[in-house]
Design a protein around this motif. Structure first.
Motif, PDB file in Angstrom:
ATOM      1  N   MET A   1      15.651  10.022   4.608  1.00  0.00           N
ATOM      2  CA  MET A   1      15.318   8.899   3.116  1.00  0.00           C
ATOM      3  C   MET A   1      13.999   8.882   3.583  1.00  0.00           C
ATOM      4  O   MET A   1      13.024   8.988   3.783  1.00  0.00           O
ATOM      5  N   PRO A   2      12.750   8.893   2.614  1.00  0.00           N
ATOM      6  CA  PRO A   2      11.083   8.966   2.959  1.00  0.00           C
ATOM      7  C   PRO A   2      10.953   7.657   2.934  1.00  0.00           C
ATOM      8  O   PRO A   2      11.648   6.647   2.355  1.00  0.00           O
ATOM      9  N   TYR A   3       9.798   7.707   4.078  1.00  0.00           N
ATOM     10  CA  TYR A   3       9.335   6.241   4.201  1.00  0.00           C
ATOM     11  C   TYR A   3       8.419   5.594   2.851  1.00  0.00           C
ATOM     12  O   TYR A   3       7.375   6.497   3.009  1.00  0.00           O
ATOM     13  N   ARG A   4       8.690   4.475   2.635  1.00  0.00           N
ATOM     14  CA  ARG A   4       8.050   4.522   1.164  1.00  0.00           C
ATOM     15  C   ARG A   4       6.356   3.552   1.672  1.00  0.00           C
ATOM     16  O   ARG A   4       6.791   2.812   2.906  1.00  0.00           O
ATOM     17  N   PHE A   5       5.277   3.722   1.083  1.00  0.00           N
ATOM     18  CA  PHE A   5       3.808   2.993   1.497  1.00  0.00           C
ATOM     19  C   PHE A   5       3.390   2.335   0.363  1.00  0.00           C
ATOM     20  O   PHE A   5       3.187   3.424  -0.138  1.00  0.00           O
ATOM     21  N   GLU A   6       2.477   1.509   0.737  1.00  0.00           N
ATOM     22  CA  GLU A   6       1.613   1.012  -0.377  1.00  0.00           C
ATOM     23  C   GLU A   6       0.231   1.078   0.552  1.00  0.00           C
ATOM     24  O   GLU A   6       0.122   0.654   1.467  1.00  0.00           O
ATOM     25  N   THR A   7      -1.008   1.128   0.325  1.00  0.00           N
ATOM     26  CA  THR A   7      -2.110   1.390   0.649  1.00  0.00           C
ATOM     27  C   THR A   7      -3.117  -0.100   0.016  1.00  0.00           C
ATOM     28  O   THR A   7      -3.203   0.051  -1.621  1.00  0.00           O
ATOM     29  N   VAL A   8      -3.217  -1.643   0.374  1.00  0.00           N
ATOM     30  CA  VAL A   8      -4.389  -2.285  -0.315  1.00  0.00           C
ATOM     31  C   VAL A   8      -5.790  -2.478   0.391  1.00  0.00           C
ATOM     32  O   VAL A   8      -5.778  -1.424   1.486  1.00  0.00           O
ATOM     33  N   ASP A   9      -6.098  -3.355  -0.238  1.00  0.00           N
ATOM     34  CA  ASP A   9      -7.457  -3.343   0.147  1.00  0.00           C
ATOM     35  C   ASP A   9      -7.625  -5.198   0.217  1.00  0.00           C
ATOM     36  O   ASP A   9      -7.786  -5.789  -0.183  1.00  0.00           O
ATOM     37  N   VAL A  10      -8.545  -5.507   1.589  1.00  0.00           N
ATOM     38  CA  VAL A  10      -8.536  -7.186   2.161  1.00  0.00           C
ATOM     39  C   VAL A  10      -9.445  -7.396   1.725  1.00  0.00           C
ATOM     40  O   VAL A  10     -10.702  -6.718   2.675  1.00  0.00           O
ATOM     41  N   PHE A  11      -9.141  -8.748   1.644  1.00  0.00           N
ATOM     42  CA  PHE A  11     -10.924  -9.751   2.189  1.00  0.00           C
ATOM     43  C   PHE A  11     -11.536  -9.291   0.817  1.00  0.00           C
ATOM     44  O   PHE A  11     -13.022  -8.725   1.233  1.00  0.00           O
ATOM     45  N   THR A  12     -11.099  -8.530  -0.527  1.00  0.00           N
ATOM     46  CA  THR A  12     -11.984  -8.056  -1.195  1.00  0.00           C
ATOM     47  C   THR A  12     -11.317  -8.529  -2.305  1.00  0.00           C
ATOM     48  O   THR A  12      -9.429  -8.844  -2.826  1.00  0.00           O
ATOM     49  N   ASP A  13     -12.063  -8.652  -3.683  1.00  0.00           N
ATOM     50  CA  ASP A  13     -11.440  -9.043  -5.491  1.00  0.00           C
ATOM     51  C   ASP A  13     -11.111  -7.423  -6.592  1.00  0.00           C
ATOM     52  O   ASP A  13     -10.683  -7.543  -7.095  1.00  0.00           O
TER      53      ASP A  13
END
Length: 291
Positions: free
Chosen positions: A1-13
Motif C-alpha cells: 500500500m502507498p504510504y500517505r504523507f502530509e506537509t505542514v508549516d509549523v510556528f506560523t499561522d
C-alpha cells in the motif's frame, strides 16, 4: 500500500512561513534506511514518521530524521505531527503523547473555529542539561562574526539540551542579521563531546523578546527557519540564569530566510529540574503518497 504523507508549516499561522515538515502518517513497515532516504529526498529540516506506540496509553511513537541523522527529539516535528494526528481524530483529551527516543513529549493541542487543530504547546521530554562551553572565538567564527559580537556577560557559548544538544551563544543585536555560517569553522570547532554534530543557536535578547538563528551545516541544515527544541532549552537556560519559578518568551526566527517564524518558549522550575517547552501555530499545506 502507498504510504500517505502530509506537509505542514509549523510556528506560523500562514502558509509558506515557519518551518515546513513532512509527516508520514502510518509508517509501520518502513525501515531505518528508507526513512532516512525519504527525509533526504524531502530535503526539509526534518521529516517525521508515525508508528504505533509502545505504551497504548500514549498517542504514537514518532521517529524524526533530518537530512543526515535520526533525531532524539525535535520541536517543530512534535507540534506538526501532533496537529496532523489531531486533525485525523487520533488525539484524545486535547493532548498528544508522543514517544520519541529522548522520552515522552506532551503536546497540548490548540484549536480554532470548528475545533480544528491550529497549533500546539509542547513540553520537552527532559529537564535542562548544561554541558561544556565552546570558546567564544570559535562560536563567532562558526556564525561568520567577530569575537566581540559574542556576549558573555550572562553566559559563555555553552551546550544545552532538553532532549537534543545545541550550543547557544548570545550575540549583539546588531550582529544577528550579519551572521553567515562558515562550514570550515564548524568543522574546526568540533569537539569530542559533540560526537560529530554541532548545531549552533545564536540569539539576541531584549527582556522576554528573543531574535534567534540556528545553523547546523554539518547535518545539512544551513539555516533552520524555526527550532523548537533549541527554543525550549534556551528558555530553560534563561530561567536558570535569571531566577524565578517560571518564564515566558517570544522568539522570532527565520526572518532572514524569508520564512518568518514565531515561537513561544517557556520554562518552569520543578522538582525534577528546570523544564522547557514551546508553543506555536501549524498550517496544513499539501498531501501525497509514496510507494
Amino acid at each position: 500500500m502507498p504510504y500517505r504523507f502530509e506537509t505542514v508549516d509549523v510556528f506560523t499561522d500562514a502558509r509558506f512561513g515557519g518551518n515546513p515538515l513532512a509527516v508520514f502518517i502510518d509508517a509501520d513497515g518502513l525501515g531505518d534506511a528508507e526513512m532516512q532516504a525519504l527525509a533526504a529526498e524531502m530535503n526539509l529540516s526534518e521529516t517525521s514518521f508515525i508508528l504505533p506506540p509502545a505504551d497504548p496509553a500514549n498517542t504514537a511513537r514518532v521517529r524524526i530524521f533530518n537530512r543526515a541523522h535520526e533525531m532524539p527529539f525535535a520541536g517543530h516535528p512534535s507540534i506538526g505531527t501532533a496537529c496532523v494526528l489531531a486533525r485525523l481524530g487520533r488525539v484524545a483529551g486535547g493532548e498528544a503523547r508522543l514517544e520519541v527516543p529522548a522520552g515522552l513529549v506532551r503536546v497540548a493541542i490548540e484549536t480554532g473555529a470548528g475545533g480544528m487543530a491550529t497549533g500546539g504547546r509542547l513540553t520537552a521530554p527532559q529537564p535542562l542539561a548544561i554541558g561544556p562551553e565552546l570558546d567564544p572565538a570559535a562560536a563567532a567564527a562558526c556564525a561568520g562574526l567577530a569575537e566581540r559580537d559574542v556576549l558573555t556577560r550572562a553566559h559563555r557559548p555553552v551546550q544545552v539540551s532538553a532532549g537534543v544538544d545545541f550550543v547557544v551563544a548570545e550575540v549583539a543585536a546588531d550582529a544577528i542579521g550579519r551572521a553567515l555560517p562558515d562550514i570550515a569553522a564548524f568543522r574546526a570547532a568540533l569537539q569530542p563531546w559533540m560526537e560529530g554534530r554541532l548545531s549552533l543557536l545564536i540569539y539576541a535578547r531584549e527582556g522576554a523578546a528573543v531574535h534567534a538563528r540556528m545553523f547546523a551545516p554539518l547535518a545539512g541544515t544551513w539555516e533552520d527557519p524555526a527550532t523548537g527544541s533549541a527554543a525550549s532549552a534556551l528558555a530553560a537556560l534563561l530561567l536558570s540564569l535569571d531566577g524565578g519559578d517560571a518564564a515566558e518568551f517570544t522568539m522570532r526566527q527565520g526572518v532572514e530566510m524569508g520564512r518568518p517564524s514565531l515561537l513561544r518558549p517557556f520554562a518552569r522550575r520543578t522538582g525534577a529540574g528546570v523544564t522547557g517547552g514551546v508553543g506555536g501555530g501549524c498550517v496544513p499545506v499539501f498531501r501525497g503518497e509514496y510507494g
